[in-house]
Scaffold this active site. Structure first.
Site, PDB file in Angstrom:
ATOM      1  N   ALA A  26       0.868  -1.180   0.000  1.00 19.03           N
ATOM      2  CA  ALA A  26       0.000   0.000   0.000  1.00 19.03           C
ATOM      3  C   ALA A  26       0.906   1.231   0.000  1.00 19.03           C
ATOM      4  O   ALA A  26       0.933   1.991   0.945  1.00 19.03           O
ATOM      5  CB  ALA A  26      -0.928  -0.001   1.204  1.00 19.03           C
ATOM      6  N   CYS A  27       1.682   1.362  -1.044  1.00 22.03           N
ATOM      7  CA  CYS A  27       2.679   2.424  -1.097  1.00 22.03           C
ATOM      8  C   CYS A  27       2.045   3.807  -1.023  1.00 22.03           C
ATOM      9  O   CYS A  27       1.063   4.080  -1.713  1.00 22.03           O
ATOM     10  CB  CYS A  27       3.493   2.312  -2.389  1.00 22.03           C
ATOM     11  SG  CYS A  27       4.278   0.727  -2.623  1.00 22.03           S
ATOM     12  N   GLY A  28       2.575   4.649  -0.189  1.00 21.80           N
ATOM     13  CA  GLY A  28       2.152   6.033  -0.146  1.00 21.80           C
ATOM     14  C   GLY A  28       1.009   6.331   0.797  1.00 21.80           C
ATOM     15  O   GLY A  28       0.626   7.481   0.966  1.00 21.80           O
ATOM     16  N   ARG A  57       7.932   7.713  -1.245  1.00 19.00           N
ATOM     17  CA  ARG A  57       6.823   7.355  -2.129  1.00 19.00           C
ATOM     18  C   ARG A  57       6.203   8.575  -2.786  1.00 19.00           C
ATOM     19  O   ARG A  57       5.292   8.445  -3.602  1.00 19.00           O
ATOM     20  CB  ARG A  57       5.741   6.591  -1.359  1.00 19.00           C
ATOM     21  CG  ARG A  57       6.194   5.273  -0.778  1.00 19.00           C
ATOM     22  CD  ARG A  57       6.787   4.360  -1.822  1.00 19.00           C
ATOM     23  NE  ARG A  57       5.936   4.188  -2.984  1.00 19.00           N
ATOM     24  CZ  ARG A  57       6.334   3.584  -4.092  1.00 19.00           C
ATOM     25  NH1 ARG A  57       7.578   3.150  -4.208  1.00 19.00           N
ATOM     26  NH2 ARG A  57       5.505   3.459  -5.111  1.00 19.00           N
ATOM     27  N   ASN A 256      -4.169   5.038  -3.368  1.00 19.54           N
ATOM     28  CA  ASN A 256      -2.875   4.968  -4.022  1.00 19.54           C
ATOM     29  C   ASN A 256      -2.995   4.098  -5.268  1.00 19.54           C
ATOM     30  O   ASN A 256      -3.392   2.948  -5.208  1.00 19.54           O
ATOM     31  CB  ASN A 256      -1.822   4.361  -3.091  1.00 19.54           C
ATOM     32  CG  ASN A 256      -0.456   4.379  -3.739  1.00 19.54           C
ATOM     33  OD1 ASN A 256       0.158   5.418  -3.876  1.00 19.54           O
ATOM     34  ND2 ASN A 256       0.014   3.218  -4.150  1.00 19.54           N
TER      35      ASN A 256
END
Length: 310
Positions: A26-28, A57, A256
């Site tokens: 779950a980047c960012g 990110r 994201n």
């Protein structure tokens, strides 16, 4: 007999609610919450710490100091607001709007007047306005050039709602009518933006990178600024130009990713609007279009999610 040596591992072992089998990317975006729903300043601090660790990110502009957007969504910090606003009823019985306003004072005042007029038409009243303290030296030059006036408005209902969900629905309709009136009656354009208008949550965000959020908004460092949850987001703009309003979190979500079917999705939503109806929101024409023009894919998703939830 040779002793069996324990294998070394650099991965964290299962503990508490954590198990590596449940991991997913779950980047960012990040979330921290107190599972007992107890508001603490520590939750806000942990949310900001998560955001700072997401710095890699996000993206920055050509000046290397202006972020594509960063922000935090928290519960209404009731104890904090009571230090500045007199006459607040109990938590949940009032709403707070977080607004970006034009820098031109006459235009900003016109937006305030429309807000108060529409609130009166919707059987609500504005208790007061609060200028949100900001530290302009904490942000990049490109962000500074487009930095809006940032104010909070405290709204009271003139009658009692059955529950908080009814209050939130009324605030949703109020916000959409205000946005439409400002758009049709002023030249504010996208210099006017309501980040949140809710009795439950509020968003502090902007054209920032992660470490700038706390420095820009001194409110977030006050020990009485408490919440039981914090959702944070660091943006990497992919399909829309970075602006203050398009920073995340939005009103309900922090998203994201890129929605590659965005034109089709928007088209289908617009096509359905003429046949939408619900007794929960009254005349849908008053809040159309559901998706505000000029929004990013994530903002459009938030618009539709908000409508469906309401």
């Amino acid at each position: 007999m040779q002793a069996v040596q324990e294998k070394k591992s650099y991965y964290p072992q299962p503990q508490g609610l954590y198990n590596s089998q449940n991991e997913h990317d779950a980047c960012g975006v990040g979330l921290v919450a107190d599972i007992n729903n107890i508001s603490k300043h520590d939750i806000v601090e942990k949310g900001i710490e998560i955001l700072n660790r997401l710095m890699h990110r996000g993206a920055v502009g050509g000046d290397s100091q202006t972020g594509d957007g960063a922000g935090i969504l928290v519960q209404i910090p009731d104890e904090f607001f009571r230090k500045f606003v007199l006459g607040l009823p109990e938590r949940g019985k009032y709403a707070v709007g977080m607004l970006f306003l034009p820098t031109d004072e006459s235009l900003a005042q016109k937006c305030r007047e429309i807000f108060e007029a529409v609130a009166a038409e919707e059987n609500m009243k504005v208790l007061t306005w609060r200028t949100v303290p900001v530290n302009l030296s904490a942000i990049g030059g490109m962000a500074l050039e487009s930095c809006p006036r940032i104010e909070q408005v405290f709204v009271l209902p003139n009658s009692t709602f059955a529950d908080s969900a009814d209050f939130e629905r009324a605030l949703y309709v109020l916000r959409r009518q205000i946005e439409k009136r400002v758009d049709s009656e002023t030249s504010a354009g996208d210099t006017f933006y309501i980040c949140t208008l809710s009795s439950r949550t509020i968003v502090y965000k902007g054209l920032l990178n992660a470490p700038q959020l706390r420095a820009f908004y001194p409110d977030l460092s006050d020990l009485s600024f408490k919440s039981a949850l914090a959702i944070v987001h660091q943006r990497y703009s992919t399909n829309t130009f970075p602006t203050w309003g398009l920073a995340q979190p939005f009103r309900l979500l922090a998203h994201n990713g890129e929605i590659n079917t965005i034109r089709g999705n928007r088209g289908w939503m617009e096509a359905r609007e003429s046949v939408l109806s619900t007794p929960m929101l009254g005349d849908i024409k008053e809040i159309r279009p559901i998706i505000q023009p000029g929004m990013s894919d994530s903002a459009s998703l938030d618009n539709v999610l908000e409508f469906l939830v309401m």
